[in-house]
Design an enzyme around this catalytic site. Structure first.
Site, short mmCIF file in Angstrom:
data_model
loop_
_atom_site.label_atom_id
_atom_site.label_comp_id
_atom_site.label_asym_id
_atom_site.label_seq_id
_atom_site.Cartn_x
_atom_site.Cartn_y
_atom_site.Cartn_z
N CYS A 139 -34.41 126.53 -1.89
CA CYS A 139 -33.10 126.07 -1.42
C CYS A 139 -33.12 125.88 0.10
O CYS A 139 -33.98 126.40 0.80
CB CYS A 139 -32.02 127.08 -1.79
N HIS B 299 -27.03 125.76 0.89
CA HIS B 299 -26.02 126.81 0.81
C HIS B 299 -26.03 127.70 2.05
O HIS B 299 -26.96 127.67 2.85
CB HIS B 299 -26.19 127.65 -0.45
#
Length: 92
Positions: free
Chosen positions: A68, A52
Site C-alpha cells: 500500500c 491510506h
C-alpha cells in the site's frame, strides 16, 4: 489503475502475506485512530492495495506494509478531498 472506492476511517483486515509475517495481528480492526489504515483510504482497482493514512507516521517509507501507499493522516485527508472516484493512479 484507478481509484475505485474511498472510505473515511476504514476498517482493516490484514492481507495474508502480512499475517504470515505477523501472526499476532488481529484478523479485523474497526476504523478509528488506532487503525493502521488511518483517517482515509482510497482503493486502487480491484486489488487489495490502497492509498491510506497511517497511525504510525514515523514508519512511512519503511518496509512495513504489503504494497500500500501510506501517507500522514493530514496529507491523506487533503488528497482524499481532492481525488474523485475514477482518478488515474500510476505507480512507478
Amino acid at each position: 489503475k484507478t481509484i475505485t472506492g474511498k472510505k473515511e476511517w476504514p476498517a482493516w483486515r490484514p492481507p495474508s502475506q502480512m499475517l504470515a509475517r505477523r501472526p499476532d495481528l488481529p484478523r479485523y480492526m474497526a476504523g478509528g485512530i488506532e487503525n493502521p489504515l488511518g483517517a482515509r483510504a482510497m482503493y486502487i482497482g480491484k486489488s487489495e492495495y490502497r492509498i491510506h493514512g497511517s497511525n504510525e507516521p514515523d514508519t512511512i517509507g519503511q518496509a512495513v506494509s504489503s504494497g500500500c501507499i501510506r501517507m500522514r493522516n493530514d496529507d491523506v485527508v487533503d488528497l482524499y478531498d481532492r481525488v474523485p472516484i475514477g482518478a488515474k493512479v500510476v505507480v512507478r
